[in-house]
Design a protein around this motif. Sequence first.
Motif, PDB file in Angstrom:
ATOM      1  N   ASP A 281      62.770   9.830  51.136  1.00 21.52           N
ATOM      2  CA  ASP A 281      61.569   9.866  51.950  1.00 21.52           C
ATOM      3  C   ASP A 281      61.040   8.435  51.879  1.00 21.52           C
ATOM      4  O   ASP A 281      60.627   8.204  50.482  1.00 21.52           O
ATOM      5  CB  ASP A 281      60.668  10.868  51.479  1.00 21.52           C
ATOM      6  N   THR A 282      60.756   7.567  52.561  1.00 19.50           N
ATOM      7  CA  THR A 282      60.273   6.187  52.503  1.00 19.50           C
ATOM      8  C   THR A 282      58.688   6.328  52.058  1.00 19.50           C
ATOM      9  O   THR A 282      58.489   5.658  51.173  1.00 19.50           O
ATOM     10  CB  THR A 282      60.251   5.537  53.898  1.00 19.50           C
ATOM     11  N   GLY A 283      58.206   7.519  52.280  1.00 18.86           N
ATOM     12  CA  GLY A 283      56.644   7.473  52.239  1.00 18.86           C
ATOM     13  C   GLY A 283      55.798   6.550  52.985  1.00 18.86           C
ATOM     14  O   GLY A 283      56.327   6.337  54.103  1.00 18.86           O
ATOM     15  N   LYS A 284      54.644   6.143  52.700  1.00 20.88           N
ATOM     16  CA  LYS A 284      54.052   4.991  53.451  1.00 20.88           C
ATOM     17  C   LYS A 284      54.745   3.803  53.149  1.00 20.88           C
ATOM     18  O   LYS A 284      55.003   3.542  51.813  1.00 20.88           O
ATOM     19  CB  LYS A 284      52.514   5.158  53.089  1.00 20.88           C
ATOM     20  N   PHE A 285      54.748   2.873  53.951  1.00 21.52           N
ATOM     21  CA  PHE A 285      55.295   1.467  53.845  1.00 21.52           C
ATOM     22  C   PHE A 285      54.297   0.785  52.658  1.00 21.52           C
ATOM     23  O   PHE A 285      53.044   0.833  52.505  1.00 21.52           O
ATOM     24  CB  PHE A 285      55.152   0.717  55.050  1.00 21.52           C
ATOM     25  N   ALA A 286      55.026   0.108  51.735  1.00 21.16           N
ATOM     26  CA  ALA A 286      54.333  -0.636  50.738  1.00 21.16           C
ATOM     27  C   ALA A 286      53.215  -1.496  51.239  1.00 21.16           C
ATOM     28  O   ALA A 286      52.233  -1.659  50.547  1.00 21.16           O
ATOM     29  CB  ALA A 286      55.334  -1.410  49.692  1.00 21.16           C
ATOM     30  N   SER A 287      53.469  -2.185  52.308  1.00 17.61           N
ATOM     31  CA  SER A 287      52.526  -3.108  52.998  1.00 17.61           C
ATOM     32  C   SER A 287      51.463  -2.204  53.274  1.00 17.61           C
ATOM     33  O   SER A 287      50.028  -3.137  53.448  1.00 17.61           O
ATOM     34  CB  SER A 287      52.946  -3.733  54.002  1.00 17.61           C
ATOM     35  N   GLU A 288      51.253  -1.077  53.601  1.00 19.82           N
ATOM     36  CA  GLU A 288      50.127  -0.103  53.997  1.00 19.82           C
ATOM     37  C   GLU A 288      49.515   0.640  52.799  1.00 19.82           C
ATOM     38  O   GLU A 288      48.210   1.011  53.124  1.00 19.82           O
ATOM     39  CB  GLU A 288      50.709   0.851  55.038  1.00 19.82           C
ATOM     40  N   ASN A 289      49.953   0.585  51.475  1.00 25.41           N
ATOM     41  CA  ASN A 289      49.277   1.258  50.604  1.00 25.41           C
ATOM     42  C   ASN A 289      49.240   0.536  49.111  1.00 25.41           C
ATOM     43  O   ASN A 289      49.321   1.083  48.358  1.00 25.41           O
ATOM     44  CB  ASN A 289      50.142   2.656  50.510  1.00 25.41           C
ATOM     45  N   ASP A 290      49.052  -0.841  49.419  1.00 28.83           N
ATOM     46  CA  ASP A 290      48.875  -1.533  47.888  1.00 28.83           C
ATOM     47  C   ASP A 290      49.999  -1.364  47.120  1.00 28.83           C
ATOM     48  O   ASP A 290      49.856  -1.154  45.907  1.00 28.83           O
ATOM     49  CB  ASP A 290      47.580  -1.144  47.234  1.00 28.83           C
ATOM     50  N   ASN A 291      51.349  -1.310  47.631  1.00 29.10           N
ATOM     51  CA  ASN A 291      52.674  -1.431  46.969  1.00 29.10           C
ATOM     52  C   ASN A 291      52.551  -0.240  46.221  1.00 29.10           C
ATOM     53  O   ASN A 291      53.404  -0.344  45.037  1.00 29.10           O
ATOM     54  CB  ASN A 291      52.711  -2.643  46.163  1.00 29.10           C
ATOM     55  N   GLU A 292      52.095   1.109  46.375  1.00 28.47           N
ATOM     56  CA  GLU A 292      52.388   2.389  45.833  1.00 28.47           C
ATOM     57  C   GLU A 292      53.651   2.820  45.749  1.00 28.47           C
ATOM     58  O   GLU A 292      54.203   2.824  46.749  1.00 28.47           O
ATOM     59  CB  GLU A 292      51.259   3.281  46.201  1.00 28.47           C
ATOM     60  N   ARG A 293      54.425   3.372  44.675  1.00 26.28           N
ATOM     61  CA  ARG A 293      55.780   3.559  44.731  1.00 26.28           C
ATOM     62  C   ARG A 293      55.787   5.124  45.010  1.00 26.28           C
ATOM     63  O   ARG A 293      55.868   5.877  44.257  1.00 26.28           O
ATOM     64  CB  ARG A 293      56.269   3.312  43.357  1.00 26.28           C
ATOM     65  N   ASP A 294      55.547   5.328  46.344  1.00 24.75           N
ATOM     66  CA  ASP A 294      55.451   6.725  46.683  1.00 24.75           C
ATOM     67  C   ASP A 294      56.995   7.249  47.341  1.00 24.75           C
ATOM     68  O   ASP A 294      57.280   8.288  47.817  1.00 24.75           O
ATOM     69  CB  ASP A 294      54.401   7.105  47.553  1.00 24.75           C
ATOM     70  N   GLY A 295      58.032   6.289  47.355  1.00 27.80           N
ATOM     71  CA  GLY A 295      59.357   6.811  47.840  1.00 27.80           C
ATOM     72  C   GLY A 295      60.041   7.758  46.970  1.00 27.80           C
ATOM     73  O   GLY A 295      59.822   7.709  45.732  1.00 27.80           O
ATOM     74  N   VAL A 296      60.537   8.803  47.582  1.00 24.42           N
ATOM     75  CA  VAL A 296      60.950   9.803  46.624  1.00 24.42           C
ATOM     76  C   VAL A 296      62.237  10.290  47.009  1.00 24.42           C
ATOM     77  O   VAL A 296      62.575  10.200  48.458  1.00 24.42           O
ATOM     78  CB  VAL A 296      59.990  10.933  46.789  1.00 24.42           C
ATOM     79  N   VAL A 297      63.369  10.741  46.466  1.00 21.77           N
ATOM     80  CA  VAL A 297      64.389  11.485  46.709  1.00 21.77           C
ATOM     81  C   VAL A 297      64.212  12.913  46.531  1.00 21.77           C
ATOM     82  O   VAL A 297      63.852  13.312  45.173  1.00 21.77           O
ATOM     83  CB  VAL A 297      65.692  11.059  45.973  1.00 21.77           C
ATOM     84  N   TYR A 298      64.704  13.982  47.418  1.00 26.98           N
ATOM     85  CA  TYR A 298      64.463  15.285  47.403  1.00 26.98           C
ATOM     86  C   TYR A 298      66.009  15.804  47.263  1.00 26.98           C
ATOM     87  O   TYR A 298      67.023  15.048  47.774  1.00 26.98           O
ATOM     88  CB  TYR A 298      63.947  15.874  48.367  1.00 26.98           C
ATOM     89  N   ARG A 299      66.059  17.058  46.562  1.00 25.39           N
ATOM     90  CA  ARG A 299      67.210  17.687  46.722  1.00 25.39           C
ATOM     91  C   ARG A 299      67.224  19.053  47.357  1.00 25.39           C
ATOM     92  O   ARG A 299      65.824  19.693  46.858  1.00 25.39           O
ATOM     93  CB  ARG A 299      68.210  17.851  45.314  1.00 25.39           C
ATOM     94  N   VAL A 300      67.949  19.532  48.128  1.00 26.23           N
ATOM     95  CA  VAL A 300      67.540  20.804  48.856  1.00 26.23           C
ATOM     96  C   VAL A 300      68.268  21.864  48.195  1.00 26.23           C
ATOM     97  O   VAL A 300      69.666  22.001  48.260  1.00 26.23           O
ATOM     98  CB  VAL A 300      67.986  20.877  50.514  1.00 26.23           C
ATOM     99  N   GLU A 301      67.802  22.906  47.618  1.00 29.76           N
ATOM    100  CA  GLU A 301      68.168  23.890  47.254  1.00 29.76           C
ATOM    101  C   GLU A 301      67.735  25.491  47.726  1.00 29.76           C
ATOM    102  O   GLU A 301      66.435  25.600  47.777  1.00 29.76           O
ATOM    103  CB  GLU A 301      67.974  24.217  45.571  1.00 29.76           C
ATOM    104  N   ARG A 302      68.503  26.180  48.217  1.00 28.37           N
ATOM    105  CA  ARG A 302      68.269  27.489  48.745  1.00 28.37           C
ATOM    106  C   ARG A 302      67.350  27.187  50.000  1.00 28.37           C
ATOM    107  O   ARG A 302      66.191  28.006  50.225  1.00 28.37           O
ATOM    108  CB  ARG A 302      68.078  28.548  48.034  1.00 28.37           C
ATOM    109  N   GLY A 303      67.218  26.049  50.631  1.00 24.26           N
ATOM    110  CA  GLY A 303      66.367  25.517  51.633  1.00 24.26           C
ATOM    111  C   GLY A 303      64.856  25.244  51.487  1.00 24.26           C
ATOM    112  O   GLY A 303      64.168  24.775  52.323  1.00 24.26           O
ATOM    113  N   ILE A 304      64.899  24.710  49.990  1.00 24.18           N
ATOM    114  CA  ILE A 304      63.453  24.311  49.554  1.00 24.18           C
ATOM    115  C   ILE A 304      63.937  22.917  48.956  1.00 24.18           C
ATOM    116  O   ILE A 304      64.809  22.637  48.325  1.00 24.18           O
ATOM    117  CB  ILE A 304      63.049  25.278  48.512  1.00 24.18           C
ATOM    118  N   ALA A 305      63.206  21.858  49.577  1.00 21.97           N
ATOM    119  CA  ALA A 305      63.191  20.526  49.018  1.00 21.97           C
ATOM    120  C   ALA A 305      62.371  20.420  47.851  1.00 21.97           C
ATOM    121  O   ALA A 305      61.276  20.651  47.580  1.00 21.97           O
ATOM    122  CB  ALA A 305      62.720  19.443  50.179  1.00 21.97           C
TER     123      ALA A 305
END
Length: 347
Positions: A281-305
Amino acid sequence: MNFSKRKSNFSVFAAAFGIVVLTIAAMPGLTNSIARASGAGLDVEVPFEIKALKTPGLVAPYFVQDNHGTMVVSDQAGGVYSVTFGGKATPLTDKTKIKNPAGVAIGPAGFGSYEGSVFVLAAAGGIKGPCEVERIDKSGAVSTFAKLPDAAATECRDMEFGAPGSPFAGKLYAVASGNSTIYAIDPSGKASAFGTYNKPIVFELTTISFPPSSDTKAAGMMLIGMRAKGGFAAKVGRIGMVGPDGKLKDDVYLVGFIRPSGFAWSPSDFGSYSDELMIADTGKFASENDNERDGVVYRVERGIARGFASGLMDPTDMKFVGNKAVICDPAEKGKGQGAIVIISSML
């Protein structure tokens, strides 16, 4: 953390944790990047390892594809490269020949005479210009394979071949976000609109993938990352399901993301989390949120991220190459300075 699927005992877990700490500490390039970040830095569940690959010559990795265990990566700064896990980046052609590359795909057997050719979705004449599909042959020669019709100012994104044995087999699919359209391209280079998703909501499209036949919810479907344009709610991003007729299903595969930008099923040898859907998940673009590191990787287990890795800046694509998750983040080290981020199992 959720350890319901852990295959190791506590002693192995503790040892792996120590290895992760030592590994990260021994990587000055990565720790320096973390120190400059406003967020907590790259992080992943133990016993997995996460690292930013050093690739001299590669500026801002954008999209990635597996080419028999080697990465093929497009660069927002121009050019397409073959990249090894040792960090060696070799240009497949002169970067001036493909100035605005996005999604990449490798020609499969049976797609005309183009098995092994590298196909690149690129913007002709500027980053928001019309999308074309360029073909790089094995000698490095570049030719225009297809032009997407009625696709001005399209913001070229992802590109994938239809899954073998599925209703999508035998065609190449290209994502253009500016006009919310997916295009289907046949072996002759003829491109036509497969589906447009702008009513009653205009969607920004990010990426496409095809689920395994074992996926009971979306078998025989195309999955598409999407987000309502102009949506103010933080997590309106979703993974939609598209049928062979190009129509978007009313039911969604998963919802609750900011901007799902890349997803793939993990291989059977991906440690404790084999055969699970992983989503970047990209999150908000760095240029739009003061370079906050909000990029995340999820794994899906039993339909839940569930959160799996964090601290990414602007992940734009994720694929599995061999038994490693490969993430393109064109802003990992700051605006216009990216890195390929690798997640691998330590078991």
